[in-house]
Motif scaffolding. Structure first.
Motif, PDB file in Angstrom:
ATOM      1  N   ASP A   4     -38.451  12.703  22.745  1.00 21.98           N
ATOM      2  CA  ASP A   4     -39.766  12.840  22.101  1.00 21.98           C
ATOM      3  C   ASP A   4     -39.645  13.465  20.709  1.00 21.98           C
TER       4      ASP A   4
ATOM      5  N   THR B 137     -44.061  16.945  24.401  1.00 20.86           N
ATOM      6  CA  THR B 137     -42.683  16.575  24.063  1.00 20.86           C
ATOM      7  C   THR B 137     -41.755  17.061  25.170  1.00 20.86           C
TER       8      THR B 137
ATOM      9  N   ALA C 246     -43.353  10.330  22.146  1.00 19.33           N
ATOM     10  CA  ALA C 246     -44.100  11.476  22.685  1.00 19.33           C
ATOM     11  C   ALA C 246     -45.536  11.088  23.003  1.00 19.33           C
TER      12      ALA C 246
END
Ligand SMILES: [Ca+2]
Ligand SMILES: [Ca+2]
Ligand SMILES: [Ca+2]
Ligand SMILES: [Ca+2]
Length: 317
Positions: free
Chosen positions: A200, A195, A220
């Motif tokens: 994300d 992330t 992500a």
């Protein structure tokens, strides 16, 4: 004993330390952290008893932990009050839970509804090969569908190993804890994601300060899924104004090698942050941040104190 047998025995003995495996059995039962289900019930139904929350186990290598059950007793008018402490090993000190966005947590703090979003405790420990996380909370893994997505989804775990300036909201890894996947991205529970961008993650919908909350699995990058992970309903209850509420636990073993941490490198003695928003709304969140605040502040206070002392002594002379 035949020679072959002896050699096998020696080889076996050498292999044993490598196959000893995990420090905890990852099943959602936290009695191997020194906290039995009876103690959980006792701890959650007491306003001031810290004892049930203190971890205890063989070879305990200084776990870090936080308990922030119900509303902090410093705020009047809470729906219920609970223990607020931070700990390291068997030591603990008072944790004054700050308001978030000017509001007391969990929100709404003056209605039993707040309990649905209560993060109660988080523990972290490690060994050469794994970071271990245990958490006690109120939200079921399927979340609260009536609140919509991601607002009602169970919060995911955010991990920061490399400083606040890198990663989405500072957290470069996310571990999916919830089971609700309306985006149809094939997200699996306990999937580990990279992330590195804010995008994300979903920001917490009601308390942006408690971001990040839920991994945006359409953005992500999926990395791998944890082999050892549990998120269970303990079957035990916390009583809030006489109403029984379910107690959930999370227990995870995160392989260091798969996060790029060399085997044998310890993170809890240097830098580590973990963040868990209870749900997508962010009505409560729990954090462990290492180094802990008191360990930074203590030397500063000591230095300031001695400067003051020296100054006073000079003035007197
Ligand atoms: Ca266990
Ligand atoms: Ca609670
Ligand atoms: Ca809480
Ligand atoms: Ca980071």
């Amino acid at each position: 004993m035949k020679r072959g047998g002896l050699i096998s025995l020696v080889v076996f003995l050498f292999l044993v330390p490598n196959v000893m495996g995990l420090k905890f059995s990852i099943d959602g039962d936290l009695s191997d952290w020194g906290i039995t289900n009876d103690e959980l019930v006792q701890g959650l139904n007491s306003n001031e008893s810290v004892d049930p929350w203190i971890p205890f186990y063989p070879n305990m290598e200084s776990p870090f932990w936080i308990v922030e059950d119900d509303v902090d007793p410093q705020y009047p008018g809470g729906y219920d009050y609970g223990v607020h402490v931070r700990g390291n090993g068997a030591n603990w000190w008072r944790y004054y839970e700050p308001k978030v966005g000017g509001r007391i947590q969990p929100s709404p703090y003056n209605k039993v509804l707040g309990e649905l979003f209560d993060i109660e405790a988080i523990y972290v420990d490690e060994d050469d090969s794994y970071i271990y996380i245990a958490a006690v909370l109120s939200t079921p893994p399927q979340g609260y569908p009536s609140l919509g997505y991601p607002r009602g989804a169970a919060g995911d775990l955010a991990i920061d190993l490399d400083g606040k300036n890198n990663g989405g909201y500072g957290y470069e890894y996310g571990i999916r804890l919830g089971t609700w996947d309306p985006d149809g991205t094939g997200a699996v529970q306990f999937g580990v994601y990279k992330t590195d961008e804010n995008s994300d993650w979903y920001p917490a919908t009601d308390f942006s300060e408690n971001s990040p909350s839920v991994i945006n699995t359409s953005q992500a990058e999926y990395l791998f899924t944890l082999t050892h992970a549990a998120y269970i309903n303990t079957g035990r209850h916390e009583f809030v104004n006489g109403t029984p509420t379910d107690i959930y636990t999370i227990e995870l073993a995160i392989p260091k090698a798969q996060l790029g941490i060399p085997t044998g490198k310890m993170v809890l003695n240097s830098y580590f942050r973990v963040h868990l928003a209870e749900a997508g709304c962010g009505n409560d969140s729990g954090d462990i941040s290492i180094p802990e605040f008191p360990t930074i502040i203590a030397p500063v206070v000591a230095i300031l104190g001695s400067i003051f002392f020296l100054k006073r002594r000079k003035e007197r002379n």
